[in-house]
Write a protein that holds these residues in place. Structure first.
Motif, PDB file in Angstrom:
ATOM      1  N   ILE A  61       1.023  -1.513   0.049  1.00 13.67           N
ATOM      2  CA  ILE A  61       0.363   0.106   0.192  1.00 13.67           C
ATOM      3  C   ILE A  61       0.868   1.144   0.089  1.00 13.67           C
ATOM      4  O   ILE A  61       2.074   1.267   0.852  1.00 13.67           O
ATOM      5  CB  ILE A  61      -0.675  -0.396   1.408  1.00 13.67           C
ATOM      6  N   LEU A  62       0.347   1.825  -1.171  1.00 14.31           N
ATOM      7  CA  LEU A  62       1.231   3.518  -1.174  1.00 14.31           C
ATOM      8  C   LEU A  62       0.323   4.329  -0.431  1.00 14.31           C
ATOM      9  O   LEU A  62      -0.928   4.836  -1.088  1.00 14.31           O
ATOM     10  CB  LEU A  62       1.580   3.654  -1.924  1.00 14.31           C
ATOM     11  N   ALA A  63      -0.011   4.817   0.753  1.00 14.06           N
ATOM     12  CA  ALA A  63      -0.219   5.924   1.057  1.00 14.06           C
ATOM     13  C   ALA A  63      -0.347   7.434   0.323  1.00 14.06           C
ATOM     14  O   ALA A  63       1.001   7.762   1.010  1.00 14.06           O
ATOM     15  CB  ALA A  63      -0.135   6.482   2.620  1.00 14.06           C
ATOM     16  N   ALA A  69      -5.335   5.624  -1.713  1.00 14.72           N
ATOM     17  CA  ALA A  69      -4.118   4.970  -1.663  1.00 14.72           C
ATOM     18  C   ALA A  69      -3.715   4.165  -3.151  1.00 14.72           C
ATOM     19  O   ALA A  69      -4.331   3.847  -3.812  1.00 14.72           O
ATOM     20  CB  ALA A  69      -4.335   3.966  -0.452  1.00 14.72           C
ATOM     21  N   LEU A  70      -2.747   3.761  -2.763  1.00 14.27           N
ATOM     22  CA  LEU A  70      -2.652   3.280  -4.635  1.00 14.27           C
ATOM     23  C   LEU A  70      -2.034   1.237  -4.409  1.00 14.27           C
ATOM     24  O   LEU A  70      -1.354   1.506  -2.372  1.00 14.27           O
ATOM     25  CB  LEU A  70      -1.519   3.324  -5.060  1.00 14.27           C
ATOM     26  N   CYS A  71      -2.818   0.583  -4.015  1.00 16.86           N
ATOM     27  CA  CYS A  71      -2.801  -0.911  -3.729  1.00 16.86           C
ATOM     28  C   CYS A  71      -2.058  -1.583  -4.628  1.00 16.86           C
ATOM     29  O   CYS A  71      -2.077  -1.695  -5.823  1.00 16.86           O
ATOM     30  CB  CYS A  71      -3.841  -1.459  -3.204  1.00 16.86           C
ATOM     31  N   GLU A 121     -10.041   3.744  -1.875  1.00 16.66           N
ATOM     32  CA  GLU A 121     -10.321   4.905  -0.364  1.00 16.66           C
ATOM     33  C   GLU A 121      -9.654   3.675   0.550  1.00 16.66           C
ATOM     34  O   GLU A 121      -9.444   2.868   1.134  1.00 16.66           O
ATOM     35  CB  GLU A 121     -11.657   4.743  -0.550  1.00 16.66           C
ATOM     36  N   PRO A 122      -9.537   4.976   1.571  1.00 16.07           N
ATOM     37  CA  PRO A 122      -8.781   4.261   3.061  1.00 16.07           C
ATOM     38  C   PRO A 122     -10.162   3.009   3.221  1.00 16.07           C
ATOM     39  O   PRO A 122      -9.243   2.103   3.955  1.00 16.07           O
ATOM     40  CB  PRO A 122      -8.950   5.919   3.602  1.00 16.07           C
ATOM     41  N   SER A 123     -10.924   3.405   3.235  1.00 17.83           N
ATOM     42  CA  SER A 123     -11.872   2.308   3.412  1.00 17.83           C
ATOM     43  C   SER A 123     -11.836   1.098   2.873  1.00 17.83           C
ATOM     44  O   SER A 123     -11.834  -0.382   3.513  1.00 17.83           O
ATOM     45  CB  SER A 123     -13.549   2.530   3.608  1.00 17.83           C
ATOM     46  N   ILE A 128      -9.149  -4.473   2.785  1.00 20.93           N
ATOM     47  CA  ILE A 128      -8.696  -5.484   2.803  1.00 20.93           C
ATOM     48  C   ILE A 128      -8.042  -6.073   3.624  1.00 20.93           C
ATOM     49  O   ILE A 128      -7.430  -7.491   4.010  1.00 20.93           O
ATOM     50  CB  ILE A 128      -7.302  -4.959   1.419  1.00 20.93           C
ATOM     51  N   LYS A 129      -7.256  -5.722   4.153  1.00 26.95           N
ATOM     52  CA  LYS A 129      -6.346  -6.150   5.877  1.00 26.95           C
ATOM     53  C   LYS A 129      -7.560  -6.593   6.909  1.00 26.95           C
ATOM     54  O   LYS A 129      -6.983  -7.991   7.320  1.00 26.95           O
ATOM     55  CB  LYS A 129      -6.571  -4.569   6.682  1.00 26.95           C
TER      56      LYS A 129
END
Ligand SMILES: [Zn+2]
Length: 272
Positions: A61-63, A69-71, A121-123, A128-129
């Motif tokens: 994850i690149l925040a 974010a880029l995943c 999006e952060p959500s 994913i987590k």
């Protein structure tokens, strides 16, 4: 497919090379490698900075300072390459997405056939987590937690180790190595494991992954011109991809067969 050691290696390299840098250019030459239209991707990524680089299981994850974010998930073939201005470029494949920085360096995402770089999006990152099992390098990965994961499971042990909902970040290569180190055959049904075998298994999981990180993982292609570490784990594999070669412990040939849909490599003498 890159596993914890390979993605940790990428994470460490990204933290060294692009963390805190502003993205001044964004190029996508394979629209299918991301999840949003190119203009939307560019709008949210360009002129933002990379504030954090995190790993969740096999995801990076690149925040971004934009709040998005880029995943990145590399799947089988995906590779990253950091091009430094004025240095020779040997891309590990076809560059599908490029992030360009103010210092003229470029982060390439290459050969994203099944892999991708998604804008989230952060959500969505949280989701994913939440969908992943315990990370074996996390402090929460205790013997009690591991035994809880095993309890009630009736299937074979190797697919269980690779199921990302149980434990995140272990794939085929390290699952084979972990089972060899623990002396357990990949097809063993989980309920047949003795307490001693379960403890041995628990002990070797972080050890092998840490060794993989220390050696630079098994991706052969370097991340950058200065990367001399990547791929260093390959000569240390004892069973993975060694079909027919002598076992390094007993000399018997390493066996291979499909277990749970994936290639299992094992020694019939050293594993029970
Ligand atoms: Zn052996």
């Amino acid at each position: 497919m890159p596993e914890i050691p390979e993605m940790e290696t990428y994470k460490n390299y990204l933290q060294r090379s692009v963390l805190g840098k502003r993205i001044v250019g964004t190029e996508i030459t394979r629209a299918r490698s991301t999840n949003v239209p190119t203009d939307e991707f560019v709008r949210w990524v360009q002129d933002t900075s990379i504030e954090q680089v995190l790993r969740y299981g096999k995801y990076l994850i690149l925040a971004l300072s934009s709040g998005k974010a880029l995943c990145a998930h590399m799947m089988l073939d995906g590779r990253m390459y950091y091009e430094v201005a004025g240095e020779p470029v040997e891309l590990p494949g076809r560059s599908h997405i490029r992030l360009k920085f103010a210092d003229h360096s470029i982060l390439h995402f290459c050969d994203l056939r099944l892999g991708y770089l998604k804008l989230l999006e952060p959500s969505q990152v949280d989701a994913i987590k939440e969908g992943l099992g315990l990370d074996p390098l996390d402090a929460e990965f205790s013997l009690a937690a591991f035994l809880k994961i095993l309890s009630g499971k009736r299937g074979m042990i190797k697919p269980l180790l690779m199921d990302q909902k149980n434990i995140s970040g272990i794939g085929n290569a390290y699952a084979n190595e972990i089972l060899f180190a623990a002396g357990i055959l990949p097809e063993r049904k989980t309920p047949t494991l003795t307490d001693g075998e379960k403890e041995r298994l628990y002990g070797v999981i972080p050890d092998l992954l840490q060794q993989g990180i220390a050696k630079g993982g098994y991706i052969e292609e370097p991340f950058a011109p200065w990367d001399k570490l990547s791929g260093g784990m390959i000569p240390h594999f004892k069973v993975y991809d060694r079909t027919g070669q002598p076992c390094l412990q007993c000399g018997e040939p390493i066996q291979q067969k499909i277990v749970g849909g994936r290639n299992a490599y094992y020694c019939l003498t050293c594993q029970h």
